[in-house]
Scaffold this motif. Structure first.
Motif: not given
Length: 630
Positions: A466-472
């Motif tokens: 669940a790493s979609h929120w780690l933009a950049g």
């Protein structure tokens, strides 16, 4: 008024009572005054010097007012919602006039941090009172719904994880129908929650949390550390951060405990020789986090990470809220994988497909045929838990060897259990039933198919990060966060700078699927190998004091997160550093070695002529360099 007062739990002695009273203000309490009342957003902690107070659950649609507890002189008032921030659901009414000492929430947290002996008694009393209230005051929150619906199960799982006092009513039962009639609820309104007499239709964990005051609400206080993900790793990181004096916020999209909370029994977790359920482990961790002042908010979905200000990152919530902080720890774990077969979603929504084997999940399947899919420890524990309740279990494993990914103590028990049939080298191809699951089709090696009776399918086939929120943040093709030596050279498109100091895993532990039955938890980086022959130079765009060192930093100095994600304490870095946000480093650093009497210590000093013989960096301050083990 119905009911009798609960027994008096842990109490303070006279000296502890006086010491704690120094944190508050003395007030006169008259008969009939409510020190706090049902529906209040918050309340204060009270020491009763000479007053007597009744704690009551006010009347509901189907029950009269009920006495929960009577506190007299020398007692104190409060329970876990003092620490969680939950809306008040009981009333404290003065029945005998006298004096009380009012202690605000901030001063109470300070007292618990400074007075260890008092903290132990107060926290234990809060925990015991919550258990009493869950049994005696459940009608302050009433849930009604269809027992087999997935939405109902999700709602019940949430309130159970959060230790919320509640009562559950099946919509098909006489009491359930009576509540629905009194609250004006129809079948389309289910599941529903009745909170202090007000009905919440088509209730979800998030909508219920908003009503109870458990979602994130900015209060103006600066935040030092935000931990995203409330599984075991996230809870541990939050505890370590808060225990070091950081203002810590813990967020999770669904609830507490992560995948571990869904495990029926964990037997190889250090410190629990008799084994422990994931649900109980989560409860203990929650109370421990609250003790140190962690602000827990769930469900609270995180949408992204803003790194525009390299020294002050911000976590962005789905509702548009922005939480600025000094450091972020990503412990978001993974999402459950699903089998791509027809009717999976339909049976999932009807509650026939489940991803956990907690008490709530396995209840109702006694003497019923069920299927467990998966070949790791979670699947094994689920099969044993269901069989122990009398269910006939078909364990479907895609691999040919049951012991390939499952601990031997589990495989031995499964092979010996008369109620468990193991199907290795098999795959589920079909689900059958009209609204309710009745059978599945399993395909064996060679293409042979067999139909198996099945009333519920428990799926444990792993998860995706669940790493979609780690933009950049740099990730590999599967979504796992890259760390250390696997980062792209030059750090283009990522907040990190690539300066390989030692080999490390290419996948972050916090983004990898959780393994609740494994110990120790996977670290974000592999153990440091032998030191390099010469100390590397710091990056050109980083001042010397931000040079990264593989050893732990000195206590209280903090560790610098890559590319300016701000300082985070040593303990939080070690436990929560996966996800690429808490890699190795120290502001004054070295390997952290200190001589027995503290006169010599190893610190980092780039460019110095002499290096520490233990970590290969910096130099020893004093008569000699750091040598040997700490």
């Amino acid at each position: 008024m119905d009911g009798g007062a609960a027994e008096r739990g842990p109490v303070l002695d006279d000296e502890q009572f006086r010491r704690l009273g120094g944190y508050g203000e003395v007030e006169q309490a008259e008969v009939g005054r409510d020190l706090y009342a049902t529906g209040d957003d918050s309340y204060d902690f009270f020491l009763l010097q000479s007053a007597t107070v009744d704690i009551v659950r006010e009347a509901t649609a189907i029950e009269r007012e009920r006495l929960i507890y009577r506190g007299g002189p020398g007692d104190f008032l409060g329970e876990l919602n003092l620490l969680t921030g939950q809306q008040v659901y009981l009333t404290a009414r003065v029945v005998s006039a006298g004096t009380v000492v009012r202690i605000g929430a901030a001063m109470l947290r300070r007292a618990l941090a400074e007075q260890v002996d008092i903290a132990d008694i107060v926290i234990e009393a809060f925990r015991e009172r919550r258990e009493v209230i869950r049994a005696a005051a459940g009608n302050a929150l009433e849930l009604v719904g269809r027992a087999d619906a997935a939405q109902t199960l999700g709602l019940r799982t949430y309130v159970t994880q959060m230790l919320l006092p509640h009562s559950w009513l099946d919509a098909a039962s006489p009491t359930g129908r009576s509540l629905m009639r009194l609250a004006g609820l129809g079948e389309d309104d289910l599941p529903a929650a009745v909170v202090n007499g007000s009905a919440l239709r088509r209730a979800t964990p998030r909508s219920l949390a908003e009503v109870l005051g458990l979602t994130y609400r900015p209060d103006g206080r600066p935040v030092d550390l935000v931990v995203v993900g409330a599984g075991p790793a996230g809870l541990a990181a939050a505890v370590y951060g808060a225990s070091e004096g950081l203002t810590t916020v813990l967020l999770d999209r669904t609830g507490l405990g992560g995948q571990a909370a869904k495990s029926a029994r964990i037997e190889n977790y250090l410190g629990f020789p008799q084994g422990i359920s994931g649900e109980h482990l989560t409860r203990l961790a929650m109370v421990q986090a609250l003790k140190f002042g962690v602000r827990i908010h769930t469900p609270c979905a995180v949408a992204g990470l803003d790194l525009a200000d390299q020294r002050h990152p911000a976590v962005l919530l789905e509702d548009g809220t922005r939480i600025g902080c000094r450091a972020v720890i990503a412990a978001t774990g993974a999402h459950y994988r699903r089998l791509e077969i027809p009717q999976w979603t339909a049976f999932e929504q009807s509650g026939c497909v489940r991803y956990a084997a907690t008490e709530l999940d396995v209840r109702g399947y006694e003497n019923q045929p069920v299927t467990v899919v998966g070949g790791a420890n979670s699947a094994g524990q689920a099969a044993l838990s269901l069989a122990a309740r009398g269910a006939t279990v078909n364990l479907v494993v895609r691999g040919t060897d049951l012991g390939a990914r499952m601990s031997s103590y589990l495989t031995d028990r499964i092979r010996a259990h008369p109620r468990i049939q193991v199907h290795t080298g098999s795959t589920v191809r079909e689900l059958a039933g009209d609204g309710t699951l009745t059978s599945i089709v399993a395909e064996r090696p060679g293409g042979h198919q067999e139909r198996l009776d099945c009333r519920a399918l428990f799926c444990f086939i792993g998860a995706d990060p669940a790493s979609h929120w780690l933009a950049g943040v740099a990730k590999d093709g599967d979504g796992f966060v890259l760390t250390d030596s696997r980062l792209p050279a030059g750090g283009s498109g990522t907040p990190y700078r690539s300066r390989p100091a030692h080999p490390a895993s290419s996948r972050s532990a916090t983004s990898a699927p959780a393994r609740p039955n494994a110990w120790p938890p996977r670290s974000a980086t592999a153990p440091a190998p032998s030191p390099p022959s010469t100390p590397p130079s710091p990056p050109a765009d980083r001042p010397p004091e931000h040079h990264l060192c593989p050893g732990p930093p000195q206590r209280r100095t903090g560790a610098h997160l890559p590319r300016g994600l701000g300082p985070v304490p040593r303990a939080a870095r070690v436990r929560g550093g996966g996800g690429g946000v808490g890699l190795s480093g120290g502001t004054r650093g070295g390997c952290g070695w200190r001589s027995r009497r503290g006169r010599l210590r190893c610190v980092r000093s780039p460019g110095a002529g002499r290096r520490c013989s233990r970590c290969g960096r910096g130099r020893g301050i004093g008569r000699r360099a750091c040598r040997g083990r700490r």
